[in-house]
Design an enzyme around this catalytic site. Structure first.
Site, PDB file in Angstrom:
ATOM      1  CG  ASP A   1     -14.300   4.232   7.397  1.00  0.00           C
ATOM      2  OD1 ASP A   1     -14.237   3.339   8.265  1.00  0.00           O
ATOM      3  OD2 ASP A   1     -14.231   4.008   6.170  1.00  0.00           O
TER       4      ASP A   1
ATOM      5  CD  GLU B   1     -16.623   3.734   3.706  1.00  0.00           C
ATOM      6  OE1 GLU B   1     -16.270   2.577   4.025  1.00  0.00           O
ATOM      7  OE2 GLU B   1     -15.824   4.640   3.439  1.00  0.00           O
TER       8      GLU B   1
ATOM      9  CG  ASP C   1     -11.481  10.794  -1.100  1.00  0.00           C
ATOM     10  OD1 ASP C   1     -11.514  11.066   0.109  1.00  0.00           O
ATOM     11  OD2 ASP C   1     -11.566   9.633  -1.552  1.00  0.00           O
TER      12      ASP C   1
ATOM     13  CG  ASP D   1      -6.273  -3.970   1.236  1.00  0.00           C
ATOM     14  OD1 ASP D   1      -6.212  -3.501   0.097  1.00  0.00           O
ATOM     15  OD2 ASP D   1      -7.021  -3.522   2.137  1.00  0.00           O
TER      16      ASP D   1
ATOM     17  CG  HIS E   1     -10.145  -3.257   0.602  1.00  0.00           C
ATOM     18  ND1 HIS E   1      -9.310  -2.298   1.109  1.00  0.00           N
ATOM     19  CD2 HIS E   1     -11.294  -2.627   0.297  1.00  0.00           C
ATOM     20  CE1 HIS E   1      -9.925  -1.135   1.114  1.00  0.00           C
ATOM     21  NE2 HIS E   1     -11.131  -1.293   0.630  1.00  0.00           N
TER      22      HIS E   1
ATOM     23  CD  GLU F   1     -13.884   7.967   4.588  1.00  0.00           C
ATOM     24  OE1 GLU F   1     -13.890   6.720   4.523  1.00  0.00           O
ATOM     25  OE2 GLU F   1     -13.205   8.687   3.837  1.00  0.00           O
TER      26      GLU F   1
HETATM   27  C1  GCO Z   1     -12.626   5.594  -0.015  1.00  0.00           C
HETATM   28  C2  GCO Z   1     -13.327   4.717   0.988  1.00  0.00           C
HETATM   29  C3  GCO Z   1     -12.631   3.413   1.218  1.00  0.00           C
HETATM   30  C4  GCO Z   1     -13.469   2.440   2.020  1.00  0.00           C
HETATM   31  C5  GCO Z   1     -12.826   1.101   2.026  1.00  0.00           C
HETATM   32  C6  GCO Z   1     -13.413   0.149   3.019  1.00  0.00           C
HETATM   33  O1  GCO Z   1     -12.947   6.779  -0.037  1.00  0.00           O
HETATM   34  O2  GCO Z   1     -11.805   5.100  -0.779  1.00  0.00           O
HETATM   35  O3  GCO Z   1     -13.435   5.440   2.171  1.00  0.00           O
HETATM   36  O4  GCO Z   1     -11.394   3.645   1.855  1.00  0.00           O
HETATM   37  O5  GCO Z   1     -13.648   2.883   3.323  1.00  0.00           O
HETATM   38  O6  GCO Z   1     -12.933   0.565   0.748  1.00  0.00           O
HETATM   39  O7  GCO Z   1     -14.655  -0.203   2.667  1.00  0.00           O
HETATM   40 MN    MN Z   2     -13.893   4.774   4.139  1.00  0.00          MN
HETATM   41 MN    MN Z   3     -13.010   7.587   1.897  1.00  0.00          MN
END
Ligand code: GCO
Ligand code: MN
Ligand code: MN
Length: 389
Positions: free
Chosen positions: A247, A183, A257, A59, A56, A219
């Site tokens: 992901d 995503e 999560d 980051d 990001h 993901e």
């Molecule tokens: C989460 C997300 C993030 C994104 C990341 C990249 O659940 O926090 O998966 O990790 O993947 O912001 O876009």
């Molecule tokens: Mn992610």
């Molecule tokens: Mn995630």
């Protein structure tokens, strides 16, 4: 020969700065690990054999960095990439940490927040492209609500569309050749997030001005949080030509999560996922969006990262074994057997075909009485996975 399960560049294994850089903070406790600099993370990833590193904007470059600070950080980061051979296949924007985004970025009710989110994303796109990113991910971490009194979901959808259209045009205008990967996630940090699943996102993409440059970044954990079958969503994205990125992590159904190491919870689902990606020839990044247990130290973070890649490679080998197993393949052939008796009804519609099909007779009881050997096939799969075949 016993396979070595050593990660190689062609495996396209990537990690985010935020994944191995996770310091073990959670809503109930302070960090358990020291922060690593982005240069240290690049070296850590090179050490465990990763191919790439994603980030990001913040980051890498703090949100309040001066232009001079940004330049110096980027120079050092580029040097670390050059020293290690790591590449940056993907970049993304942090539109969720700063309190300005507490009620969303592109979908915020406040037009100033929406404008700031666009500005921040354009700058983050510039940064990502400068470092070589070809895929740009959008995860709408705050794009949602706790109460539907707060936001009109139709307005939110329109604002989201307007932002994506603006940013597609920005990337095209700059000649960046970027692809966007959206995503989905159903909840966390918001009570409910818009475009909650792969299916929602695929439908949304078709409403954009440049659907050809936009795909998904599904993901594992996010679909599992929604109680869905991840493989089915991935297959639908692939079928639509929209699997631009993925992901990988793991997640127990019905929990918070978790972002566990790939394959840590649902091994059989992970197996069928890897088998799918390898069978269809997915050539994008295998990005591990996960982090080490909060109880790990730095050595444990490396164990975590190595474990993600090693499990993927073991499952890849198991998938090849499954495909080559004659007993399994004869069951697959039996399941998909076709005596040709319905050939006349196959394919596209024609009035004569429809008439012939309406006049045909079927032995309904025989169709229902046929046993399907899925128990044997599944048990053989389990035995491949358990290493006794
Ligand atoms: C989460 C997300 C993030 C994104 C990341 C990249 O659940 O926090 O998966 O990790 O993947 O912001 O876009
Ligand atoms: Mn992610
Ligand atoms: Mn995630």
């Amino acid at each position: 020969m016993t396979p070595s399960f050593q990660p190689q560049p062609e495996h396209r294994f990537t990690f985010g700065l935020w994944t191995v850089g996770n310091i073990g903070r959670d809503p109930f406790g302070e960090p358990t690990r020291k922060p690593l600099s982005s240069v240290e993370i690049v070296h850590l990833l090179a050490d465990v054999g990763a191919y790439g590193v994603n980030f990001h904007d913040n980051d890498l470059v703090p949100i309040d960095a001066t232009p001079a600070e940004r330049a110096s950080i980027v120079t050092k980061f580029k040097q670390a990439l050059a020293d290690t051979g790591l590449v940056v296949p993907m970049a993304t924007t942090n539109l969720f940490t700063d309190p300005a985004f507490k009620d969303g970025a592109f979908t915020s009710n406040d037009p100033k927040v929406r404008a700031y989110a666009l500005q921040k994303t354009m700058q983050a796109i510039d940064l990502g492209v400068e470092l070589g990113a070809q895929i740009y991910v959008f995860w709408g971490g705050r794009e949602g609500v706790e109460t539907d009194a707060a936001k009109n979901p139709l307005a939110a959808m329109q604002r989201n569309r307007e932002a994506m259209n603006f940013l597609c045009d920005y990337a095209l205008d700059q000649g960046y050749g970027l692809k966007f990967a959206l995503e989905p996630k159903p909840n966390e940090p918001r009570g409910d997030m818009y475009n909650a699943t792969i299916g929602h996102m695929l439908a949304f993409i078709e409403t954009l001005d440049h659907p050809e440059m936009v795909g998904v970044n599904p993901e594992v954990a996010h679909e599992h949080m929604a109680g869905l079958n991840f493989l089915h969503g991935v297959a639908q994205a692939w079928d639509a030509g929209k699997l631009f990125h993925i992901d990988l992590n793991d997640q127990a159904f019905g929990r918070y999560d978790q972002d566990f190491r790939f394959g840590a919870v649902n091994l059989k689902s992970a197996f069928f996922l890897v088998k799918f990606l390898e069978d269809v020839g997915y050539s994008g990044s295998r990005h591990f969006d996960a982090h080490a247990y909060r109880s790990e130290d730095l050595a444990g973070v490396k164990d975590f990262a190595r474990g993600c890649m090693r499990t993927y490679l073991i499952l890849k080998e198991k998938a090849a074994q499954w495909n080559a197993d004659s007993e399994i393949q004869s069951l697959v052939a039996e399941i998909n057997g076709d005596d040709g008796s319905t050939d006349a009804f196959k394919g596209a519609y024609s009035p004569s075909k429809a008439a012939a099909l309406k006049a045909a007779s079927f032995d309904r009881q025989a169709l229902g009485a046929r046993g399907l050997p899925y128990e044997r096939l599944d048990q053989l799969t389990v035995e491949v996975l358990l290493g006794v075949r």
